[in-house]
Design a protein around this motif. Structure first.
Motif, PDB file in Angstrom:
ATOM      1  N   ARG A  93      30.649  38.307  46.668  1.00  0.00           N
ATOM      2  CA  ARG A  93      30.235  36.987  47.150  1.00  0.00           C
ATOM      3  C   ARG A  93      28.910  37.067  47.880  1.00  0.00           C
ATOM      4  NH1 ARG A  93      35.774  36.260  48.113  1.00  0.00           N
ATOM      5  NH2 ARG A  93      36.667  34.822  46.599  1.00  0.00           N
ATOM      6  N   VAL A  98      30.197  33.544  43.148  1.00  0.00           N
ATOM      7  CA  VAL A  98      31.094  32.638  43.863  1.00  0.00           C
ATOM      8  C   VAL A  98      32.550  32.799  43.398  1.00  0.00           C
ATOM      9  CG1 VAL A  98      31.542  30.219  44.406  1.00  0.00           C
ATOM     10  CG2 VAL A  98      29.206  31.015  44.160  1.00  0.00           C
ATOM     11  N   ARG A  99      32.722  33.034  42.102  1.00  0.00           N
ATOM     12  CA  ARG A  99      34.085  33.155  41.559  1.00  0.00           C
ATOM     13  C   ARG A  99      34.480  34.620  41.398  1.00  0.00           C
ATOM     14  NH1 ARG A  99      32.065  28.498  39.703  1.00  0.00           N
ATOM     15  NH2 ARG A  99      33.500  26.735  39.603  1.00  0.00           N
ATOM     16  N   VAL A 123      35.962  25.959  42.391  1.00  0.00           N
ATOM     17  CA  VAL A 123      36.253  27.379  42.535  1.00  0.00           C
ATOM     18  C   VAL A 123      37.758  27.506  42.651  1.00  0.00           C
ATOM     19  CG1 VAL A 123      35.924  29.396  43.993  1.00  0.00           C
ATOM     20  CG2 VAL A 123      34.040  27.809  43.616  1.00  0.00           C
ATOM     21  N   ASP A 127      41.311  33.173  44.055  1.00  0.00           N
ATOM     22  CA  ASP A 127      40.273  34.089  44.501  1.00  0.00           C
ATOM     23  C   ASP A 127      40.842  35.139  45.452  1.00  0.00           C
ATOM     24  OD1 ASP A 127      38.649  32.580  43.056  1.00  0.00           O
ATOM     25  OD2 ASP A 127      37.760  31.484  44.721  1.00  0.00           O
ATOM     26  N   ALA A 134      31.650  33.455  51.278  1.00  0.00           N
ATOM     27  CA  ALA A 134      30.799  32.871  50.241  1.00  0.00           C
ATOM     28  C   ALA A 134      29.524  32.349  50.886  1.00  0.00           C
ATOM     29  CB  ALA A 134      31.533  31.724  49.546  1.00  0.00           C
ATOM     30  N   VAL A 137      24.067  29.941  47.779  1.00  0.00           N
ATOM     31  CA  VAL A 137      23.295  30.698  46.820  1.00  0.00           C
ATOM     32  C   VAL A 137      22.194  29.811  46.274  1.00  0.00           C
ATOM     33  CG1 VAL A 137      23.397  31.914  44.642  1.00  0.00           C
ATOM     34  CG2 VAL A 137      25.304  32.043  46.213  1.00  0.00           C
ATOM     35  N   GLU A 144      29.152  24.571  45.667  1.00  0.00           N
ATOM     36  CA  GLU A 144      29.606  25.911  45.322  1.00  0.00           C
ATOM     37  C   GLU A 144      29.475  26.887  46.482  1.00  0.00           C
ATOM     38  OE1 GLU A 144      29.255  25.797  40.603  1.00  0.00           O
ATOM     39  OE2 GLU A 144      29.002  27.626  41.705  1.00  0.00           O
ATOM     40  N   SER A 145      28.965  26.417  47.591  1.00  0.00           N
ATOM     41  CA  SER A 145      28.840  27.329  48.714  1.00  0.00           C
ATOM     42  C   SER A 145      29.630  26.784  49.885  1.00  0.00           C
ATOM     43  CB  SER A 145      27.374  27.479  49.092  1.00  0.00           C
ATOM     44  OG  SER A 145      26.865  26.238  49.492  1.00  0.00           O
ATOM     45  N   THR A 146      30.164  27.693  50.668  1.00  0.00           N
ATOM     46  CA  THR A 146      30.945  27.283  51.821  1.00  0.00           C
ATOM     47  C   THR A 146      30.223  27.755  53.065  1.00  0.00           C
ATOM     48  OG1 THR A 146      32.618  28.341  50.496  1.00  0.00           O
ATOM     49  CG2 THR A 146      33.369  27.048  52.360  1.00  0.00           C
TER      50      THR A 146
END
Ligand SMILES: Nc1ncnc2c1ncn2[C@@H]1O[C@H](COP(=O)(O)OP(=O)(O)O)[C@@H](O)[C@H]1O
Ligand SMILES: [Mg+2]
Length: 426
Positions: A93, A98-99, A123, A127, A134, A137, A144-146
């Motif tokens: 990550r 991400v995945r 996602v 996981d 994460a 990006v 897609e980002s946390t």
């Protein structure tokens, strides 16, 4: 048509079984190439024959730059780790994957993750590891980002060419915040040659920021590693020194810089970054992860920062440079809302009420407000440079120092004491 996938899961015992299962059954996925290493995968990516890559954490030489290049080539990446290996998952990550799934996940689930990765779907819930690791990006949509909450703030100190005083302001703010007992990290990220170590009288043999970026790209940077790379100047102030030689700028890759800032937020309540300026006369200003440019690191800092200070000089030439730099910044990063700090304010170069004239000009021509005015005080700055000590140490009563302290208190949320501060020993 089935999704065309590259795999690069060499070295893992489950590789052939998994690839077989993915291919054999009807999961809507076709393995078009089994790559043996990162170079092979990057070469395959350039052929345009695949939409996704399935890679394992064990893949040698896998770093953030490789992941960024795949992403830039339009290849969605899914990572596999040994079941239960959360460290490997976190590392992937950090590199921008991400995945991440355990390698013993059913082929059907892995195929779904690949399809979701391509379509930008959610996602998945399978996981491994800590999803908080994460990272945002570059090049991926924000969902897609946390971003973990309750972390330290990042303040970028930036400005146009012509030495308006970025380093003076960055060092002064960091020092004053530390004196207000805010845990502070000062990062020298000037890609045109950093001087923070010299200004603070630190005997620096190797730039901490380059080492941190290297570890970030290798996926090994954590808070403890970052703390080891920084000088502990006093109990509240750490310093990550910069690239003394301007030709070393390629060592500060944008993705690695983003990771360094993430860890900085965990290490310190306030991170102050001394940035370079952004002008590149010979080429267009842009983000380009595949062909990194000198500006990349600076733009990453400006984009990631919670607050961007634009340090401006206070004479007509300096103001013109500021207006121009702000216009360029707006073009490249329209979401960044910088505030201006006018430094070196003095009587003379601007007729009339200098504050009023300067504030009016910046509002008219750049649409920006002035957050603070800092006076010119050559005597104080010269004493500081001569001694390799901060303004608080050599000129505690100067108006330049008190201006910096007020700004530091505002930026860090600390309360400024009414009286004079006690001296702090180093
Ligand atoms: N407010 C100020 N008053 C007097 N001199 C200043 C002031 N701010 C900066 N300077 C001096 O100007 C020069 C350039 O400042 P510096 O902070 O290194 O600029 P930059 O980082 O923008 O290139 C240095 O010699 C510094 O001591
Ligand atoms: Mg500087």
């Amino acid at each position: 048509m089935a999704l065309q996938v590259f795999t690069a899961v060499t070295g893992a015992s489950w590789e052939s079984e998994l690839v077989g299962a993915l291919d054999r059954e009807d999961h809507g996925v076709t393995v078009v190439r089994r790559c043996v290493d990162v170079a092979d995968l990057l070469a395959a990516a350039t052929t345009g024959t695949g939409q996704a890559a399935l890679l394992s954490a064990e893949l040698r030489r896998l770093d953030g730059a490789a992941v960024a290049r795949l992403t830039a080539a339009g290849i969605a990446v899914v990572g596999l780790v040994e079941p239960g290996d959360t460290r490997a998952a976190d590392r992937l990550r950090q590199l921008g994957v991400v995945r991440v799934l355990p390698a013993d996940a059913p082929a059907e689930e892995i195929a779904r993750a690949l399809r979701d990765a391509v379509s930008g779907g959610p996602v998945g819930g399978h996981d491994v590891g800590d999803p908080r690791s994460a990272l945002p990006v570059l090049g991926l949509p924000p969902e897609e980002s946390t971003r973990p909450t309750g972390r330290g703030r990042v303040v970028a100190v930036w400005g146009p060419t012509g030495a308006p005083g970025r380093t003076t302001v960055a060092v002064g703010l960091a020092d004053e915040a530390a004196r207000l007992e805010v845990s502070t990290l000062l990062v020298d990220a000037d890609v045109y040659g950093g001087v923070v170590a010299q200004v603070l009288g630190l005997l620096d043999e190797s730039p901490g920021v380059a080492a941190a970026a290297r570890q970030a790209a290798a996926g090994t940077l954590d808070v403890a590693a970052l703390a080891r790379l920084a000088w502990a100047v006093d109990p509240h102030l750490r310093v990550l020194t910069g690239l003394a030689r301007a030709d070393r700028w390629p060592e500060l890759r944008p993705q690695a810089v983003a990771v360094v800032l993430e860890e900085a937020r965990r290490l310190a309540a306030l991170t102050v970054v001394d940035c370079g300026f952004c002008l590149e006369e010979d080429e267009e200003l842009s983000f380009d992860t595949a062909a990194p440019r000198r500006n990349g690191a600076t733009l990453t800092v400006l984009e990631e920062a919670d607050e961007v200070l634009c340090v401006s000089g206070a004479d007509p030439v300096a103001l013109q440079r500021t207006v121009r730099a702000l216009a360029e910044l707006r073009e490249v990063l329209p979401d960044v809302e910088p505030v201006v700090v006018v430094n070196q304010l003095r009587r003379g170069p601007v007729p009339g009420d200098a504050r009023e004239e300067i504030a009016g000009a910046l509002s008219r021509f750049a649409g920006r407000e002035v957050r603070a005015f800092l006076p010119a005080d050559r005597r104080a700055t010269d004493a500081s440079l001569a001694a390799g000590r901060t303004l608080a140490e050599v000129a505690p009563a100067s108006a330049l120092r008190t201006g910096l302290r007020t700004l530091a208190a505002q930026l860090s949320g600390a309360t400024e004491p009414g009286g004079r501060r006690r001296r702090r020993s180093r």
